[in-house]
Structures are given as C-alpha cells and as structure tokens.
Scaffold this active site. Structure first.
Site, PDB file in Angstrom:
ATOM      1  N   GLY A   7     -14.373 -29.386 -12.275  1.00  0.00           N
ATOM      2  CA  GLY A   7     -14.574 -29.718 -10.857  1.00  0.00           C
ATOM      3  C   GLY A   7     -16.018 -29.541 -10.423  1.00  0.00           C
ATOM      4  N   ALA A  34     -12.880 -35.103 -13.104  1.00  0.00           N
ATOM      5  CA  ALA A  34     -12.146 -36.372 -13.143  1.00  0.00           C
ATOM      6  C   ALA A  34     -12.782 -37.416 -12.236  1.00  0.00           C
ATOM      7  CB  ALA A  34     -10.691 -36.135 -12.723  1.00  0.00           C
ATOM      8  N   THR A 124      -8.948 -19.435  -2.755  1.00  0.00           N
ATOM      9  CA  THR A 124      -9.333 -19.547  -1.352  1.00  0.00           C
ATOM     10  C   THR A 124      -8.687 -18.436  -0.519  1.00  0.00           C
ATOM     11  OG1 THR A 124      -8.928 -20.886   0.620  1.00  0.00           O
ATOM     12  CG2 THR A 124      -7.474 -21.286  -1.213  1.00  0.00           C
ATOM     13  N   ASP A 125      -9.334 -18.080   0.595  1.00  0.00           N
ATOM     14  CA  ASP A 125      -8.733 -17.084   1.499  1.00  0.00           C
ATOM     15  C   ASP A 125      -7.472 -17.638   2.159  1.00  0.00           C
ATOM     16  OD1 ASP A 125      -9.914 -18.915   3.257  1.00  0.00           O
ATOM     17  OD2 ASP A 125     -10.883 -17.405   4.503  1.00  0.00           O
ATOM     18  N   GLU A 126      -7.272 -18.977   2.063  1.00  0.00           N
ATOM     19  CA  GLU A 126      -6.108 -19.569   2.726  1.00  0.00           C
ATOM     20  C   GLU A 126      -4.797 -19.123   2.087  1.00  0.00           C
ATOM     21  OE1 GLU A 126      -6.428 -23.663   3.929  1.00  0.00           O
ATOM     22  OE2 GLU A 126      -8.613 -23.568   3.872  1.00  0.00           O
ATOM     23  N   TYR A 152      -1.533 -27.297   0.426  1.00  0.00           N
ATOM     24  CA  TYR A 152      -2.783 -26.973  -0.280  1.00  0.00           C
ATOM     25  C   TYR A 152      -2.838 -25.486  -0.622  1.00  0.00           C
ATOM     26  CZ  TYR A 152      -7.625 -25.373  -0.685  1.00  0.00           C
ATOM     27  OH  TYR A 152      -8.770 -24.729  -1.101  1.00  0.00           O
ATOM     28  N   SER A 153      -2.689 -24.625   0.406  1.00  0.00           N
ATOM     29  CA  SER A 153      -2.858 -23.189   0.143  1.00  0.00           C
ATOM     30  C   SER A 153      -1.726 -22.653  -0.733  1.00  0.00           C
ATOM     31  CB  SER A 153      -2.999 -22.396   1.439  1.00  0.00           C
ATOM     32  OG  SER A 153      -1.970 -22.698   2.341  1.00  0.00           O
ATOM     33  N   LYS A 156      -2.643 -23.443  -4.248  1.00  0.00           N
ATOM     34  CA  LYS A 156      -3.691 -22.534  -4.733  1.00  0.00           C
ATOM     35  C   LYS A 156      -3.088 -21.155  -5.035  1.00  0.00           C
ATOM     36  CE  LYS A 156      -7.522 -23.241  -5.038  1.00  0.00           C
ATOM     37  NZ  LYS A 156      -8.331 -23.809  -6.162  1.00  0.00           N
ATOM     38  N   LYS A 191     -14.467 -33.504   5.831  1.00  0.00           N
ATOM     39  CA  LYS A 191     -14.326 -32.096   6.240  1.00  0.00           C
ATOM     40  C   LYS A 191     -15.024 -31.863   7.583  1.00  0.00           C
ATOM     41  CE  LYS A 191     -12.186 -30.818   2.388  1.00  0.00           C
ATOM     42  NZ  LYS A 191     -12.575 -29.907   1.358  1.00  0.00           N
ATOM     43  N   LEU A 192     -14.627 -30.785   8.280  1.00  0.00           N
ATOM     44  CA  LEU A 192     -15.003 -30.589   9.689  1.00  0.00           C
ATOM     45  C   LEU A 192     -16.502 -30.730   9.989  1.00  0.00           C
ATOM     46  CD1 LEU A 192     -14.210 -29.771  12.607  1.00  0.00           C
ATOM     47  CD2 LEU A 192     -14.529 -27.386  11.911  1.00  0.00           C
ATOM     48  N   PRO A 207     -13.304 -35.559  16.878  1.00  0.00           N
ATOM     49  CA  PRO A 207     -11.958 -35.026  17.104  1.00  0.00           C
ATOM     50  C   PRO A 207     -11.881 -33.531  16.815  1.00  0.00           C
ATOM     51  CG  PRO A 207     -12.055 -36.150  14.994  1.00  0.00           C
ATOM     52  CD  PRO A 207     -13.420 -36.266  15.595  1.00  0.00           C
ATOM     53  N   ARG A 216     -12.574 -19.583  11.877  1.00  0.00           N
ATOM     54  CA  ARG A 216     -12.854 -19.588  10.443  1.00  0.00           C
ATOM     55  C   ARG A 216     -14.089 -18.734  10.167  1.00  0.00           C
ATOM     56  NH1 ARG A 216      -8.482 -21.216  10.942  1.00  0.00           N
ATOM     57  NH2 ARG A 216      -7.599 -23.229  10.354  1.00  0.00           N
ATOM     58  N   HIS A 278      -1.009 -25.449  11.412  1.00  0.00           N
ATOM     59  CA  HIS A 278      -2.432 -25.093  11.450  1.00  0.00           C
ATOM     60  C   HIS A 278      -2.659 -23.578  11.544  1.00  0.00           C
ATOM     61  CE1 HIS A 278      -6.564 -26.594  13.133  1.00  0.00           C
ATOM     62  NE2 HIS A 278      -6.645 -26.034  11.951  1.00  0.00           N
TER      63      HIS A 278
HETATM   64  N1  NAD Z   1     -14.847 -25.971   0.307  1.00  0.00           N
HETATM   65  C1  NAD Z   1     -14.411 -24.814   0.767  1.00  0.00           C
HETATM   66  O1  NAD Z   1     -14.624 -24.470   1.935  1.00  0.00           O
HETATM   67  C2  NAD Z   1     -13.642 -23.879  -0.156  1.00  0.00           C
HETATM   68  C3  NAD Z   1     -13.351 -22.586   0.296  1.00  0.00           C
HETATM   69  C4  NAD Z   1     -12.645 -21.723  -0.533  1.00  0.00           C
HETATM   70  C5  NAD Z   1     -12.241 -22.151  -1.792  1.00  0.00           C
HETATM   71  N2  NAD Z   1     -12.524 -23.409  -2.202  1.00  0.00           N
HETATM   72  C6  NAD Z   1     -12.070 -23.816  -3.540  1.00  0.00           C
HETATM   73  O2  NAD Z   1     -13.222 -24.210  -4.262  1.00  0.00           O
HETATM   74  C7  NAD Z   1     -12.888 -25.250  -5.182  1.00  0.00           C
HETATM   75  C8  NAD Z   1     -13.814 -26.414  -4.965  1.00  0.00           C
HETATM   76  O3  NAD Z   1     -13.703 -26.840  -3.607  1.00  0.00           O
HETATM   77  P1  NAD Z   1     -14.608 -28.046  -3.079  1.00  0.00           P
HETATM   78  O4  NAD Z   1     -14.693 -27.932  -1.613  1.00  0.00           O
HETATM   79  O5  NAD Z   1     -15.834 -28.146  -3.902  1.00  0.00           O
HETATM   80  O6  NAD Z   1     -13.641 -29.265  -3.430  1.00  0.00           O
HETATM   81  P2  NAD Z   1     -14.018 -30.796  -3.602  1.00  0.00           P
HETATM   82  O7  NAD Z   1     -12.791 -31.523  -3.178  1.00  0.00           O
HETATM   83  O8  NAD Z   1     -15.310 -31.114  -2.964  1.00  0.00           O
HETATM   84  O9  NAD Z   1     -14.235 -30.961  -5.175  1.00  0.00           O
HETATM   85  C9  NAD Z   1     -13.190 -30.892  -6.095  1.00  0.00           C
HETATM   86  C10 NAD Z   1     -13.693 -31.465  -7.413  1.00  0.00           C
HETATM   87  O10 NAD Z   1     -12.615 -31.369  -8.347  1.00  0.00           O
HETATM   88  C11 NAD Z   1     -12.525 -32.615  -9.033  1.00  0.00           C
HETATM   89  N3  NAD Z   1     -11.128 -32.798  -9.462  1.00  0.00           N
HETATM   90  C12 NAD Z   1     -10.052 -33.025  -8.668  1.00  0.00           C
HETATM   91  N4  NAD Z   1      -8.957 -33.172  -9.440  1.00  0.00           N
HETATM   92  C13 NAD Z   1      -9.364 -33.031 -10.716  1.00  0.00           C
HETATM   93  C14 NAD Z   1      -8.690 -33.079 -11.962  1.00  0.00           C
HETATM   94  N5  NAD Z   1      -7.374 -33.329 -12.053  1.00  0.00           N
HETATM   95  N6  NAD Z   1      -9.396 -32.868 -13.088  1.00  0.00           N
HETATM   96  C15 NAD Z   1     -10.733 -32.623 -13.022  1.00  0.00           C
HETATM   97  N7  NAD Z   1     -11.427 -32.595 -11.878  1.00  0.00           N
HETATM   98  C16 NAD Z   1     -10.739 -32.791 -10.742  1.00  0.00           C
HETATM   99  C17 NAD Z   1     -12.951 -33.660  -8.032  1.00  0.00           C
HETATM  100  O11 NAD Z   1     -13.362 -34.866  -8.666  1.00  0.00           O
HETATM  101  C18 NAD Z   1     -14.088 -32.941  -7.314  1.00  0.00           C
HETATM  102  O12 NAD Z   1     -15.317 -33.153  -7.990  1.00  0.00           O
HETATM  103  C19 NAD Z   1     -11.432 -25.591  -4.917  1.00  0.00           C
HETATM  104  O13 NAD Z   1     -10.639 -24.965  -5.902  1.00  0.00           O
HETATM  105  C20 NAD Z   1     -11.142 -25.016  -3.554  1.00  0.00           C
HETATM  106  O14 NAD Z   1      -9.796 -24.614  -3.448  1.00  0.00           O
HETATM  107  C21 NAD Z   1     -13.224 -24.292  -1.420  1.00  0.00           C
END
Ligand code: NAD
Length: 319
Positions: A7, A34, A124-126, A152-153, A156, A191-192, A207, A216, A278
């Site tokens: 990822g 991916a 995630t904290d969620e 989602y949460s 996770k 995202k927001l 919105p 948050r 929410h």
């Molecule tokens: N963004 C936040 O605020 C936040 C906060 C806490 C935790 N997280 C966690 O951090 C991680 C990354 O979050 P993000 O915001 O960068 O997400 P994102 O959606 O921006 O990126 C996810 C990445 O994973 C890849 N991916 C998705 N499905 C895949 C698969 N089957 N195989 C390989 N790659 C795949 C996507 O192509 C993308 O590049 C996540 O696990 C999320 O739960 C994010």
C-alpha cells in the site's frame, strides 16, 4: 535491510517511503501496491529513480502476487494496504472485508511461511469506536476494548485480531500501530480536508455531515511515518502502539479554518444528512509510544499544508 511496504502508493504509505528514503538511505524499499483508485504514483516521484527503490504492482489478496514480493526476501513487511474510505465501506462492505481482513491474512500466511523478521500492521484509532463529545478522560489506550462503528473500522479491527492471533499461535514477530486521522500532501480528494480545499477553490459548496460537531485528532502523515519508523526499529514484538497528537478539532471548526486560510466565505458550507453510524469523537492516548520509544508528535504547520494542497490543485486565485 529490505523493507516491503504494502500500500506504499497511497497517502500514508508513500509518506513512510519518502521518510525512509530520506532517513535510511542504506535500506532497500519495495513498494507493493495494487494501484487502486486511491493510489497516486506521483507521491513517489522523488524516490522512483533511486536504485534502492523498487515498485511491484501486486494485490495483497492474491497469494501469487504476494509470493512474487517474497522472492525479494524482505526483512520487514509493513501493511498500509487497505480500502480506507468510511463512506465507500458503507456502500460496499464486502470489498473492505476482502481487502482489509482476507488480504491481511494472505500477508500473514506468507510471513509465517517465509520466516519474516518483522511484520507491522497499520491500523487506526477508529477500531476503538467513539466517545461522547463531553468526554473528559485521557483518551483510548491500547487496552481499550474494540468497538468499531463502520464496516471500514470493523474490517481494520478484524485484521488487528488476526495479527494478534498469528503472534500468539505461530509466534509471528509482529506489531500493530493505531493512528488518529492524518493530514498532509497527497491525500485522495474524496477525504475531508482535500475535498474542502478543492470545493472551496472551485466555487463548489463545501458539504459537512450532520451538525459538524464531530471531533477528530489530526496528525501529519510525516509524523505518522516517523512513529512507524521508530516502532519497526525499536518497538517491542507483540505490542500495539497508539499514534496521536492530541490535536483535536471539530469538523466544522476545521472546515471554517480552511476557508479562512483560503480567503473563502463560510457561506460555502452546506450541511448534509449525517453519515450512517457517524462516530462523534475520537481521542487517542499516545502515552505508551511516548514513554517507551520517545515519540511525541510535533505540531506541523497546518495552514502551510492547506496552502500547499491548494497550490497542488493549481488554483489559488479567486474565480
Ligand atoms: N489516512 C488516515 O487518516 C489514516 C489514519 C489511521 C490509519 N490509517 C491506515 O493507514 C493505511 C493507509 O491509509 P491511507 O490513507 O494511505 O489509504 P489510501 O486509501 O490513501 O491508500 C491505500 C493504498 O493501498 C493500496 N491497496 C488497496 N487495496 C490493495 C490491495 N488489495 N493490494 C495492494 N494494495 C492495495 C491502494 O492502491 C492505495 O495505494 C490504511 O491501512 C488505513 O487504515 C489511515
């Protein structure tokens, strides 16, 4: 050391890759992704040409793809790969279960089979669920019960439980981190924060769900990356570490602030029906990572981040 980053083309994974390339040039990095709608290779433009960086297109839910990744003999595998957008999880929970739970399981099996030195799961904290707005305690600790609200949460949380079971059952050397909301460059426009900036710059209504009072805790993605770096190098196996910055703000205050920084009127805000289920408030207690590893999130300049997002959207001037 060879570090595989599943990822790594997403928002936070790419921040981690950039951080590692800058601070540990001796390490080799393999980005395994991916390339779903959420990926953006532009986030990796500064490392693409490096001889210590390799990009492998692959899906964590496909064993053959994961086997290809392991043919490069990673020492550490960090799993950032996930479906990450709560709204999408409400529309299509199945994809979230498949990617976030089953995909993590495929990675874990490969880690056991190949005897990886360390697996780190990005969570995630969620997973802790939410708190009432008038909560006055010290926030969720790593011991707090899991009480996820969205598909989602929940997915996770399911992945976290799988990791813990592999640690207990198979002796996997692994750790988990649970971060609060991230901001920073390169986040997907749905995202927001990026959405607010994009809409504001393009004269589109901004919105906000429900009454906008949901709170948050925001941490810069570069700080999240720094914390993960500390965990994979010095964190204890079998442990969970919360990552947060005690930087809480309500969604409505955040959106108003962004509009103010961009010089746009608050009349652009439009209240829309609340997201199903929410969460009202997240508050994470980052005491453990501070005490054990000395990680304390630095406050990053939020206003500059807004302006650099805006600049990357290519429109800073009034219509
Ligand atoms: N963004 C936040 O605020 C936040 C906060 C806490 C935790 N997280 C966690 O951090 C991680 C990354 O979050 P993000 O915001 O960068 O997400 P994102 O959606 O921006 O990126 C996810 C990445 O994973 C890849 N991916 C998705 N499905 C895949 C698969 N089957 N195989 C390989 N790659 C795949 C996507 O192509 C993308 O590049 C996540 O696990 C999320 O739960 C994010």
């Amino acid at each position: 050391m060879v570090i595989a980053v599943a990822g790594g083309a997403g928002f936070v994974g790419s921040a981690f890759i950039r951080y590692t390339a800058e601070h540990h040039p001796e390490d080799r990095i393999i980005c395994f992704d991916a390339l779903t709608y959420a990926a953006d290779m532009d986030n990796l433009r500064n490392v693409l040409a490096s001889s210590s960086f390799l990009f492998l297109k692959g899906d964590i839910t496909r064993k053959n793809d994961v086997e290809r990744l392991f043919s490069y003999h990673p020492d550490i595998l960090i799993n950032f790969a996930a479906e990450s957008h709560v709204d999408r999880s409400i529309d299509s929970p199945g994809l979230f279960i498949h990617t976030n739970v089953y995909g993590t399981g495929v990675l874990l099996d490969a880690c056991i089979e190949h005897g990886i030195k360390r697996f780190h799961q990005i969570s995630t904290d969620e997973v802790y669920g939410d708190l009432p707005l008038d909560y006055e305690g010290d926030g969720f600790t790593e011991e707090s019960p899991l009480h996820p609200s969205s598909p989602y949460s929940a997915s996770k949380a399911g992945a976290d439980l799988l990791v813990l079971s592999y640690i207990r059952t198979y002796g996997l050397k692994a750790s988990i981190s649970r971060s609060s909301n991230n901001f920073g460059p390169g986040q997907n426009r749905e995202k927001l924060i990026p959405k607010t900036i994009w809409n504001a710059l393009h004269g589109i209504e901004v919105p906000i769900y429900g009454d906008g009072l949901n709170v948050r805790d925001w941490i810069h993605a570069d700080e999240h990356a720094r914390a993960v770096d500390m965990i994979i190098r010095s964190g204890r196996y079998g442990e969970i570490y919360n990552i947060g910055s005690r930087n809480e703000i309500s969604n409505i205050a955040l959106v108003r602030h962004i509009l103010e920084v961009l010089g746009k009127p608050c009349s652009m805000i439009t209240y829309v029906p609340d997201r199903k289920g929410h969460d009202r408030r997240y508050a994470i207690n980052p005491g453990k990572i501070s005490n054990e590893l000395g990680f304390n999130a630095e406050r990053m300049d939020f206003d500059n981040t807004i302006l650099s997002y805006a600049a990357s959207f290519g429109k800073l001037t009034d219509e």
